[in-house]
Write an enzyme that holds these catalytic residues in place. Structure first.
Site, PDB file in Angstrom:
ATOM      1  N   ALA A  11     -35.616  -9.989 -46.794  1.00 18.18           N
ATOM      2  CA  ALA A  11     -34.356  -9.840 -47.536  1.00 18.18           C
ATOM      3  C   ALA A  11     -34.475 -10.298 -48.980  1.00 18.18           C
ATOM      4  CB  ALA A  11     -33.244 -10.619 -46.844  1.00 18.18           C
ATOM      5  N   ARG A  43     -12.743 -18.102 -28.006  1.00 21.71           N
ATOM      6  CA  ARG A  43     -13.154 -19.253 -27.199  1.00 21.71           C
ATOM      7  C   ARG A  43     -13.454 -20.461 -28.086  1.00 21.71           C
ATOM      8  NH1 ARG A  43     -18.232 -16.716 -24.772  1.00 21.71           N
ATOM      9  NH2 ARG A  43     -18.228 -15.866 -26.880  1.00 21.71           N
ATOM     10  N   LYS A  74     -19.742   1.412 -31.425  1.00 22.90           N
ATOM     11  CA  LYS A  74     -19.692   2.879 -31.421  1.00 22.90           C
ATOM     12  C   LYS A  74     -18.260   3.407 -31.302  1.00 22.90           C
ATOM     13  CE  LYS A  74     -21.525   1.718 -27.998  1.00 22.90           C
ATOM     14  NZ  LYS A  74     -21.609   0.442 -27.236  1.00 22.90           N
ATOM     15  N   VAL A  98     -25.625   3.371 -32.005  1.00 23.71           N
ATOM     16  CA  VAL A  98     -26.192   4.469 -31.216  1.00 23.71           C
ATOM     17  C   VAL A  98     -27.637   4.118 -30.885  1.00 23.71           C
ATOM     18  CG1 VAL A  98     -26.745   6.923 -31.112  1.00 23.71           C
ATOM     19  CG2 VAL A  98     -24.752   6.157 -32.424  1.00 23.71           C
ATOM     20  N   GLY A 103     -28.777   1.357 -29.448  1.00 24.76           N
ATOM     21  CA  GLY A 103     -29.096  -0.064 -29.372  1.00 24.76           C
ATOM     22  C   GLY A 103     -30.219  -0.461 -30.306  1.00 24.76           C
ATOM     23  N   LYS A 132     -21.252   8.100 -28.857  1.00 26.53           N
ATOM     24  CA  LYS A 132     -22.498   8.101 -29.622  1.00 26.53           C
ATOM     25  C   LYS A 132     -22.861   9.514 -30.070  1.00 26.53           C
ATOM     26  CE  LYS A 132     -24.138   4.052 -27.082  1.00 26.53           C
ATOM     27  NZ  LYS A 132     -25.061   3.535 -26.058  1.00 26.53           N
TER      28      LYS A 132
END
Length: 407
Positions: A31, A44, A100, A127, A129, A200
């Site tokens: 990066a 939670r 998606k 789409v 994974g 997808k």
């Protein structure tokens, strides 16, 4: 230092935080800057989790913090996720999402907003994974013309069908196994009903056509009516069964369907098993291209999201876009495919003498079943064939009608 916020600390959100921590040095190198999670938003309390000290419950805190330049939306769904993603973009923050449902419904609007604000909306993980699919797919559009998009895009369904095919497991037991392994939710409807894969497909077709392809208009069928007998007869005819998305770009719209298909043994997609996914893309110049890999899972999906974060940090991303103009989904009754029709009857051999078939079979183990392969025909023509078969002496019921996959 780049600071990000993660919305939703479930499987994917927690995976993003973990992978950022585990691979911190390598990610920073790619990066060009260190990436730090400043906030985690979840309903939670996250007691005892390392993210507990980062927890906020009010999105306004993230929205109004100028230090946060990238938001990871991993809440899921179409409502709250849409509101937060839109507000993040309006506040000048890039958004990376595996959602998606969000992209299928609101992609055109949110992509236009991102372009207007000069930020990124990236959705590689939405789409396939962990498969790097969206970027290669979009890059292909720069130099080639995509003609068809097909694939196995739901790991849950593929796992269930693999269990049924390889182990003779019933659908109910295979689904239970998938739930125990964490592949399927307690309510598996989105996966086994084909709706997850359908969304997808709509994203890929929207990218390919540059217009909005509404997933609600795509003919969608699930795998819950598939039986072990279907696999036995399919194998005898030279096929296996897969949940397939199939989209074809035509002059006046797109043909699109999500359904169980018979895939010829020997076709590369026939070997895609367990929870793996594959996309099969036919281009005008490059011909057939297949992308294969882990279609789901905590870390593969998180890795795809982090790849998008790195792109957003360096502003090295390709601008993805499609317009809100609707691309017509053509009527499904004209969809052409060969079919395998299986019926129960008193005398299978006699009944098969009265049907037009490319190939037909009876099996000693199933003395009251007949199955045959038709020539390519429309859905309307298949319905007419079945109507005539129902009139034949000894006919009892139509057990199954399955389409044969072809590019």
């Amino acid at each position: 230092m780049v600071k990000i916020a993660i919305l939703g600390y479930g499987v994917v959100g927690s995976g993003v935080a973990e992978v950022l921590q585990m691979n911190q040095a390598q990610i920073a190198k790619r990066a060009g800057e260190n990436i730090e999670v400043k906030y985690v938003m979840d309903l939670r309390d996250l007691s005892g989790d390392p993210a507990e000290k980062l927890l906020v419950k009010d999105f306004t805190i993230i929205e109004n913090d100028p230090e946060v330049t990238i938001v990871v939306e991993s809440i899921g769904g179409e409502t709250i996720a849409y509101d937060f993603a839109k507000r993040a973009l309006l506040s000048g923050k890039s958004v990376c999402t595996p959602n998606k449902a969000l992209m299928a419904k609101y992609g055109a609007e949110l992509l236009a907003l991102a372009a207007e604000k000069g930020v990124a909306l990236l959705f590689e993980a939405s789409v396939g994974g962990g498969i790097p699919l969206i970027r290669p797919f979009n890059d292909a559009l720069l130099t080639d013309e995509i003609e068809t998009v097909s694939g196995i895009l739901n790991g849950t369904s593929n796992y269930i069908l693999t269990e049924m095919s390889e182990n003779g497991t019933s659908y109910a037991q295979a689904l239970k196994n998938a739930q125990e392994l964490g592949y399927a939710e307690q309510d598996p409807t989105a996966d086994v009903g084909g709706f997850d894969a359908c969304r997808k497909l709509s994203i890929l077709l929207s990218l390919a056509t540059g217009k909005q392809v509404d997933y609600e208009e795509i003919l969608t069928e699930g795998i819950d009516k598939i039986s072990t007998e279907d696999f036995i007869f399919a194998s005898e005819l030279g096929f296996t069964l897969k949940q397939i998305v199939n989209g074809r770009i035509c002059k006046n719209g797109v043909e699109a369907i999500t359904a169980p298909f018979l895939v010829p043994l020997g076709h590369p997609m026939s070997t895609v098993n367990e929870a793996y996914n594959a996309a099969w893309v036919k281009c005008k110049a490059a011909d057939n291209v297949m992308l294969y890999g882990s279609g789901a899972g905590k870390y593969p999906t998180a890795s795809a999201v982090i790849s998008n974060i790195v792109d957003a940090v360096g502003a090295k991303y390709t601008s993805f876009v499609w317009s809100a103009e609707k691309m017509p989904v053509l009527p499904s009754d004209a969809y052409v495919k060969s079919k395998v029709i299986r019926v129960s009857c008193d005398n299978p051999s006699e009944l098969l003498k009265s049907v037009k078939a490319e190939k037909s079979i009876t099996l000693e183990k199933y003395p009251n079943f007949a199955a045959w392969l038709t020539a390519p025909q429309t859905e309307t023509e298949t319905a007419a064939v079945i109507a005539e078969v129902k009139k034949l002496p000894g006919f009892k019921s139509v057990e199954q009608v399955l389409r044969v996959f072809s590019e």
